[in-house]
Design a protein around this motif. Structure first.
Motif, PDB file in Angstrom:
ATOM      1  N   ASP A 309      37.271  38.872  37.800  1.00 37.40           N
ATOM      2  CA  ASP A 309      37.234  37.900  38.618  1.00 37.40           C
ATOM      3  C   ASP A 309      35.932  37.284  39.394  1.00 37.40           C
ATOM      4  O   ASP A 309      34.726  36.401  39.309  1.00 37.40           O
ATOM      5  CB  ASP A 309      38.037  37.920  40.009  1.00 37.40           C
ATOM      6  N   SER A 326      34.109  23.625  34.790  1.00 38.92           N
ATOM      7  CA  SER A 326      35.448  23.759  34.570  1.00 38.92           C
ATOM      8  C   SER A 326      36.548  23.903  33.776  1.00 38.92           C
ATOM      9  O   SER A 326      37.093  24.560  33.918  1.00 38.92           O
ATOM     10  CB  SER A 326      36.172  22.028  33.406  1.00 38.92           C
ATOM     11  N   ASN A 329      36.469  26.703  35.700  1.00 35.55           N
ATOM     12  CA  ASN A 329      37.637  27.369  36.641  1.00 35.55           C
ATOM     13  C   ASN A 329      38.888  27.551  36.193  1.00 35.55           C
ATOM     14  O   ASN A 329      39.899  27.981  36.272  1.00 35.55           O
ATOM     15  CB  ASN A 329      37.414  25.733  37.537  1.00 35.55           C
ATOM     16  N   LYS A 330      38.771  27.223  35.462  1.00 36.12           N
ATOM     17  CA  LYS A 330      40.388  26.775  33.989  1.00 36.12           C
ATOM     18  C   LYS A 330      40.922  28.642  34.431  1.00 36.12           C
ATOM     19  O   LYS A 330      42.049  29.054  33.572  1.00 36.12           O
ATOM     20  CB  LYS A 330      40.702  26.448  32.409  1.00 36.12           C
ATOM     21  N   GLN A 332      39.097  30.865  35.579  1.00 37.83           N
ATOM     22  CA  GLN A 332      39.774  31.351  36.565  1.00 37.83           C
ATOM     23  C   GLN A 332      40.954  32.159  37.576  1.00 37.83           C
ATOM     24  O   GLN A 332      41.885  32.504  38.183  1.00 37.83           O
ATOM     25  CB  GLN A 332      38.477  31.459  37.842  1.00 37.83           C
ATOM     26  N   GLN A 333      41.652  30.314  37.307  1.00 32.70           N
ATOM     27  CA  GLN A 333      43.107  30.312  37.160  1.00 32.70           C
ATOM     28  C   GLN A 333      44.030  31.006  36.563  1.00 32.70           C
ATOM     29  O   GLN A 333      45.150  31.957  37.582  1.00 32.70           O
ATOM     30  CB  GLN A 333      43.542  29.200  37.832  1.00 32.70           C
ATOM     31  N   THR A 334      43.625  31.138  35.666  1.00 34.25           N
ATOM     32  CA  THR A 334      44.701  31.647  34.814  1.00 34.25           C
ATOM     33  C   THR A 334      44.221  33.375  34.755  1.00 34.25           C
ATOM     34  O   THR A 334      45.905  33.959  35.000  1.00 34.25           O
ATOM     35  CB  THR A 334      43.733  31.932  32.924  1.00 34.25           C
ATOM     36  N   GLU A 336      43.931  34.453  37.945  1.00 32.37           N
ATOM     37  CA  GLU A 336      44.141  34.989  39.112  1.00 32.37           C
ATOM     38  C   GLU A 336      46.539  34.157  39.892  1.00 32.37           C
ATOM     39  O   GLU A 336      47.082  34.853  39.828  1.00 32.37           O
ATOM     40  CB  GLU A 336      43.919  33.338  40.401  1.00 32.37           C
ATOM     41  N   ASP A 337      47.072  33.513  38.069  1.00 30.91           N
ATOM     42  CA  ASP A 337      48.169  33.680  38.251  1.00 30.91           C
ATOM     43  C   ASP A 337      48.490  34.971  37.377  1.00 30.91           C
ATOM     44  O   ASP A 337      49.425  35.261  38.092  1.00 30.91           O
ATOM     45  CB  ASP A 337      48.476  32.160  36.630  1.00 30.91           C
ATOM     46  N   ASN A 340      48.229  37.369  40.151  1.00 33.22           N
ATOM     47  CA  ASN A 340      49.507  36.696  41.340  1.00 33.22           C
ATOM     48  C   ASN A 340      51.039  36.874  41.145  1.00 33.22           C
ATOM     49  O   ASN A 340      51.607  36.330  41.984  1.00 33.22           O
ATOM     50  CB  ASN A 340      49.116  35.379  42.426  1.00 33.22           C
ATOM     51  N   CYS A 341      50.915  36.644  39.989  1.00 28.18           N
ATOM     52  CA  CYS A 341      52.559  36.696  39.604  1.00 28.18           C
ATOM     53  C   CYS A 341      53.061  37.599  39.819  1.00 28.18           C
ATOM     54  O   CYS A 341      53.142  39.028  39.599  1.00 28.18           O
ATOM     55  CB  CYS A 341      53.072  36.409  38.426  1.00 28.18           C
ATOM     56  N   TRP A 373      40.761  32.708  25.671  1.00 32.35           N
ATOM     57  CA  TRP A 373      39.861  31.483  26.639  1.00 32.35           C
ATOM     58  C   TRP A 373      38.923  30.973  25.789  1.00 32.35           C
ATOM     59  O   TRP A 373      38.413  30.186  24.896  1.00 32.35           O
ATOM     60  CB  TRP A 373      39.933  32.070  28.578  1.00 32.35           C
TER      61      TRP A 373
END
Length: 593
Positions: A309, A326, A329-330, A332-334, A336-337, A340-341, A373
């Protein structure tokens, strides 16, 4: 029989070349013998010759500065004043630049004999000292923070060279990305280069700690200081020349000299708080943040996530292309998901071995997500650069190695060397803020004999904690430290902008200046909100955040100029008193007026 000059068959003048040649050979041999007898490791609790010479020259500048401020002082009463900046990530790096900037504007900067830092404040130290005349040009240092930065390609080129080295580690990754992404420059000089500079700037002392001694060893083997002249363990008094830090030693002998690390790598060593496992406890997802869930197995999983991260965030700061941003960002979101799951159900009724296996699998899934990714990116320059970076970084994350360097105390025969140092060929230097987030240890006691410490506080966590930790450290080692009134500690949630802890005898006086305080925050809640807004572990600051921290740090110095002047004046009198109370020197008797 006595032979006179007259009886010599060869004129004496003809023998002079032979005589002089013989003398030259003898002198040369003596010099070689002396060089061999000089040991590369030296033990002393006093200043080395290089630092002493610098300090003596710097005192002349301090004396001129005091005179310009209207403070009466003589050459033999120049006070020993150190500014010790706390750690605190980018908040500390930016805050220190703001404090130094305003010190210059108020005419106070040249009263400093020393500048010491840990963690984030060492980032800005390494940056400002890249300019040999920085103390007269803080505008440049401030503007660099908001500059264009360093291209990812340049950072990758540096990493490519480091990857060829024996001890390539996450420290190199962290160093180059903080240099490029936060400090906006790649400083390739060596710290020892500063040893030959004039005394225009305060003498710099950088601090780290040795990881194994920090975890399991005695306090004497923990604090490590690095200056332009020498590097070593503060309390053991064991040092090598800074240019030899990283070279190979055994039993006190230099076996192989290695190139000195540059300031980019040193920045990674000094500011890598992530290197210690305890730091991951600040980043625990809600589903895992319950009693009994966080153990050594889960910590490894969290360590992998938090490193990825932070590295993604730092990479973001080195690029401007909208498509690349962009894509990041994808990713980072992957990540985090995935973290956090809620996976708590998968851990129910599992043995410790089963838990370990599960968390290892989840860690590998995070790394696989990054790899997937990177392969999914459109062909182009960004994809090529990312491929290079992931190839270097991903294996290091699982290896989890930081700050590895050759140990100059390996098998060194001295009773003061603890086993955590003497028995290992390598040691690991990491962020000193994990022990004390201000470089007090290097400035306590007789070695540097400090009269006044100016301590701008940029730390997260409890205000005053650095003071109480330093007080406890000093007590363990029987070093002088001023009294801290417990009543003052009750103000930790909403502190004043300046406190003075008066030293007595050999104790230094400390001027303590919290970044967020009653002058710039309406109440304790606003202090808390500010600390969260400018938290240590977050994406690199926007220009607005950088300017806000700069302005806050500047205002703290400006608002407290009179207190600083008063304490500087007192420091002059303290130095005069020390002179008068000390032994006579060179047959002179001190007369105090």
């Amino acid at each position: 029989m006595q032979i006179g000059y007259q009886s010599l068959s060869v004129p004496l003048i003809c023998l002079w070349p032979l005589i002089l040649g013989t003398l030259a050979t003898a002198v040369d041999k003596m010099e070689r013998d002396d060089a061999v007898s000089v040991k590369p490791i030296h033990q002393s609790l006093s200043l080395c010759e290089g630092e002493q010479d610098y300090v003596d020259r710097r005192k002349r500048i301090v004396l001129e500065s005091l005179d310009s401020l209207g403070i009466n002082c003589t050459a033999d009463s120049v006070p020993h004043i150190a500014l010790l900046a706390s750690g605190g990530g980018q908040r500390a790096a930016v805050g220190l630049v703001g404090s130094l900037y305003q010190m210059e504007k108020e005419g106070l900067l040249d009263t400093l004999l020393y500048l010491g830092g840990v963690s984030g404040s060492t980032w800005s130290m390494s940056s400002v000292y890249s300019d040999p005349q920085w103390s007269a040009n803080m505008d440049r240092a401030a503007s660099t923070l908001s500059g264009p930065g360093v291209e990812l390609e340049q950072a990758l080129a540096w990493l490519g060279e480091r990857a060829k080295e024996e001890f390539f580690s996450l420290t190199d990754i962290w160093g180059v990305l903080t240099s490029a992404g936060i400090m906006k420059q790649m400083d390739l000089r060596r710290l020892s280069d500063e040893a030959s500079r004039n005394a225009t700037n305060p003498y710099p002392i950088y601090s780290a700690i040795e990881k194994d001694c920090f975890s399991n060893g005695p306090i004497e083997g923990q604090w490590f200081e690095v200056s332009p002249h020498e590097a070593g363990f503060t309390e053991l008094g064991l040092f090598v020349e800074t240019s030899l830090l990283g070279s190979k030693f055994q039993s006190g002998e230099l076996l192989e000299q290695k190139p000195e690390m540059d300031m980019v790598k040193l920045q990674g060593v000094l500011g890598c708080a992530l290197a210690h496992e305890d730091t991951i406890r600040d980043f625990i997802p809600p589903w895992l943040n319950v009693p009994g869930q966080v153990d050594s197995a889960s910590e490894e999983f969290l360590r992998v996530y938090n490193t990825l991260d932070k590295l993604v965030a730092l990479i973001r700061s080195t690029i401007t292309d909208p498509t690349a941003l962009s894509d990041l960002n994808k990713l980072q979101q992957t990540l985090e998901d995935k973290v956090n799951c809620n996976k708590a159900a998968s851990l129910e009724s599992k043995s410790s071995e089963e838990r370990k296996s599960i968390f290892v699998r989840w860690s590998m899934e995070l790394l696989a997500a990054v790899d997937t990714w990177s392969q999914s990116l459109e062909d182009g320059v960004f994809k090529t650069r990312v491929a290079v970076l992931t190839k270097q970084v991903l294996p290091l994350i699982m290896k989890w190695e930081w700050g590895t360097t050759n140990n100059f105390l390996y098998q060194y025969e001295d009773v003061t060397v603890p086993p955590c140092l003497g028995t290992k060929e390598r040691f690991h230097l990491i962020d000193a803020g994990l022990l004390i987030n201000v470089a007090y240890p290097a400035f306590l006691g007789d070695k540097r004999d400090i009269d006044l410490i100016i301590a701008p506080e940029y730390s997260a966590g409890n205000i005053f904690e650095t003071l109480t930790l330093a007080r406890d450290y000093a007590a363990k080692l029987k070093k002088p430290f001023p009294e801290i009134d417990d009543k003052v500690l009750e103000e930790r949630e909403w502190p004043k902008d300046c406190y003075v802890f008066e030293g007595k005898g050999k104790e230094p006086t400390i001027v303590y200046m919290p970044l967020f305080n009653r002058q710039n925050c309406q109440d304790a809640e606003e202090v808390k909100a500010k600390m969260e807004e400018f938290s240590t572990f977050q994406r690199p600051f926007s220009e607005e955040k950088i300017q806000s921290v700069l302005d806050t740090a500047k205002a703290n110095v400006k608002n407290n100029k009179e207190i600083l002047l008063r304490e500087i004046n007192k420091a002059v009198h303290r130095r005069q008193s020390k002179r008068c109370d000390g032994p006579e020197r060179d047959g002179h008797v001190c007369v105090c007026l």
